[in-house]
Enzyme design. Structure first.
Site, PDB file in Angstrom:
ATOM      1  N   GLU A  47       0.872  -1.182   0.000  1.00 25.93           N
ATOM      2  CA  GLU A  47       0.000   0.000   0.000  1.00 25.93           C
ATOM      3  C   GLU A  47       0.912   1.237   0.000  1.00 25.93           C
ATOM      4  O   GLU A  47       1.990   1.218   0.619  1.00 25.93           O
ATOM      5  CB  GLU A  47      -0.848  -0.008   1.274  1.00 25.93           C
ATOM      6  CG  GLU A  47      -1.628   1.267   1.569  1.00 25.93           C
ATOM      7  CD  GLU A  47      -2.185   1.304   3.009  1.00 25.93           C
ATOM      8  OE1 GLU A  47      -1.541   0.758   3.919  1.00 25.93           O
ATOM      9  OE2 GLU A  47      -3.284   1.867   3.190  1.00 25.93           O
ATOM     10  N   LYS A 127      -9.586   1.736  -1.506  1.00 24.05           N
ATOM     11  CA  LYS A 127      -9.755   1.237  -0.135  1.00 24.05           C
ATOM     12  C   LYS A 127     -11.101   1.653   0.464  1.00 24.05           C
ATOM     13  O   LYS A 127     -11.476   2.829   0.421  1.00 24.05           O
ATOM     14  CB  LYS A 127      -8.626   1.784   0.732  1.00 24.05           C
ATOM     15  CG  LYS A 127      -8.573   1.255   2.169  1.00 24.05           C
ATOM     16  CD  LYS A 127      -7.318   1.772   2.834  1.00 24.05           C
ATOM     17  CE  LYS A 127      -7.134   1.253   4.241  1.00 24.05           C
ATOM     18  NZ  LYS A 127      -5.853   1.756   4.823  1.00 24.05           N
ATOM     19  N   CYS A 172      -4.839  -2.946   3.195  1.00 26.09           N
ATOM     20  CA  CYS A 172      -4.516  -2.744   4.594  1.00 26.09           C
ATOM     21  C   CYS A 172      -5.640  -3.023   5.586  1.00 26.09           C
ATOM     22  O   CYS A 172      -5.933  -4.163   5.860  1.00 26.09           O
ATOM     23  CB  CYS A 172      -3.953  -1.330   4.773  1.00 26.09           C
ATOM     24  SG  CYS A 172      -2.984  -1.225   6.261  1.00 26.09           S
TER      25      CYS A 172
HETATM   26  N1  ING Z   1      -3.148   0.767   8.879  1.00 29.96           N
HETATM   27  C1  ING Z   1      -3.496  -0.004  10.007  1.00 29.96           C
HETATM   28  C2  ING Z   1      -4.036  -1.391   9.670  1.00 29.96           C
HETATM   29  O1  ING Z   1      -5.230  -1.622   9.623  1.00 29.96           O
HETATM   30  C3  ING Z   1      -4.420  -0.159  12.230  1.00 29.96           C
HETATM   31  C4  ING Z   1      -4.344   0.711  11.000  1.00 29.96           C
HETATM   32  C5  ING Z   1      -3.255  -0.473  12.920  1.00 29.96           C
HETATM   33  C6  ING Z   1      -5.620  -0.674  12.648  1.00 29.96           C
HETATM   34  C7  ING Z   1      -3.309  -1.291  14.062  1.00 29.96           C
HETATM   35  C8  ING Z   1      -5.696  -1.504  13.784  1.00 29.96           C
HETATM   36  C9  ING Z   1      -4.545  -1.815  14.479  1.00 29.96           C
HETATM   37  O2  ING Z   1      -3.204  -2.259   9.498  1.00 29.96           O
HETATM   38  C10 ING Z   1      -3.821   1.069   7.725  1.00 29.96           C
HETATM   39  N2  ING Z   1      -3.175   1.865   6.847  1.00 29.96           N
HETATM   40  O3  ING Z   1      -4.966   0.677   7.484  1.00 29.96           O
END
Ligand code: ING
Length: 313
Positions: A47, A127, A172
């Site tokens: 990503e 996304k 992601c």
């Molecule tokens: N990043 C993270 C992900 O879903 C996150 C945000 C981090 C959510 C840790 C929950 C826990 O992997 C992105 N860019 O979506």
């Protein structure tokens, strides 16, 4: 008969704010060339693979914000990647920030594309699950402003006939939601490719920081197994602009087993031979949706619980 697809997962280490698109593309090209030498059909990049993950900081000026986006794809900076795909006969997945004009207005999306061995774009995804917040949170060690910088994707979760199988994309945070896999599972997906930028520290839930790596693999392994599909997850890893991000890029079989994984936090390519016919054995037995997943059963369950249709139709 086997339908072997040789897939490379191309993890990226940190990209600094000062790094030009051209310099980043040289890093991508190096891994694409290696993948070609190793007989790969398809390489999965992360990503936001062209820039630092800018949602991690507050950006005041619209001009600076727009500087992190691509207004065309391909464009001059990434054209060498498309040319190498054609020359090497290796397709690729690439995540990037997309700035476009639709319905007479500026639109910004967190986007990924699937590119074929001829260097042509097969499909695009935007996304849908945007984590984080729509305004900066004072006092946090870093931000996650995807709700502020991007719109929710409007291209659904299509599945494309490509590379001899059925290929889908997510990005992601999408990988944490079973619906994303199931919408593609209902379309017979055999390989889901995705990239991620995942900080080790989650300001919203710091008590889970030590579970970050476990949760990362848990959701992709479950999604693969429960939908009889391969899943490939490519990380942007390491300490990027002060934010420590997990690696663990991997290739997961329909059994849910990890068949290949990166072990560093830098630019690292791992390649695995994926027999897409393995998907068929799961889709015609344990996860034969037509036989064992009856919509009328779900209506009964959801009516009683008032949960609404499990996929929110
Ligand atoms: N990043 C993270 C992900 O879903 C996150 C945000 C981090 C959510 C840790 C929950 C826990 O992997 C992105 N860019 O979506």
């Amino acid at each position: 008969m086997s339908r072997i697809l040789t897939v490379g997962v191309a993890q990226l280490g940190p990209i600094s704010r000062a790094e030009s698109r051209q310099d980043v593309v040289l890093r991508l090209l190096a891994m694409l060339e290696d993948a070609g030498r190793m007989g790969s059909d398809l390489v999965v990049f992360p990503e936001a693979a062209l820039t630092a993950f800018f949602p991690h900081w507050a950006i005041e000026s619209e001009q600076e914000l727009d500087s992190w986006f691509e207004t065309q794809m391909p464009n001059a900076a990434v054209q060498p990647l498309f040319e190498a795909a054609r020359r090497l006969r290796v397709g690729f997945h690439l995540g990037y920030a997309e700035l476009t004009r639709e319905d007479g207005r500026k639109r910004r999306f967190n986007t990924s594309i699937l590119v074929g061995k001829d260097g042509e774009i097969i499909g695009k995804y935007r996304k849908i699950h945007l984590p984080g917040y729509d305004a900066p949170r004072p006092g946090e060690p870093f931000q996650n402003l995807e709700k502020m910088y991007f719109e929710v994707g409007n291209l659904r979760w299509p599945v494309w006939e490509a590379f001899g199988g059925r290929i889908g994309m997510m990005i992601c945070n999408d990988r944490r939601w079973p619906e994303a896999y199931r919408v593609m599972g209902l379309q017979g997906v055999e390989l889901i490719v995705l990239g991620y930028n995942t900080p080790v520290h989650n300001p919203a839930m710091p008590q889970t920081d030590d579970l970050g790596n476990f949760h990362n693999h848990l959701v992709m392994q479950a999604g693969a197994y429960q939908n009889g599909t391969f899943v490939v997850g490519a990380a942007k890893a390491g300490v990027e602009e002060g934010v420590d991000q997990i690696g663990q890029s991997c290739i997961i079989a329909p059994s849910g087993e990890i068949i290949s994984q990166c072990t560093t936090l830098g630019d690292e390519l791992q390649v695995a031979r994926c027999d897409l016919d393995l998907c068929t054995s799961y889709k015609t037995s344990i996860f034969n949706f037509a036989k064992h997943r009856r919509p009328e059963h779900y209506r009964l369950i959801t009516e009683r619980t008032g949960a609404g249709d499990v996929l929110g139709r």
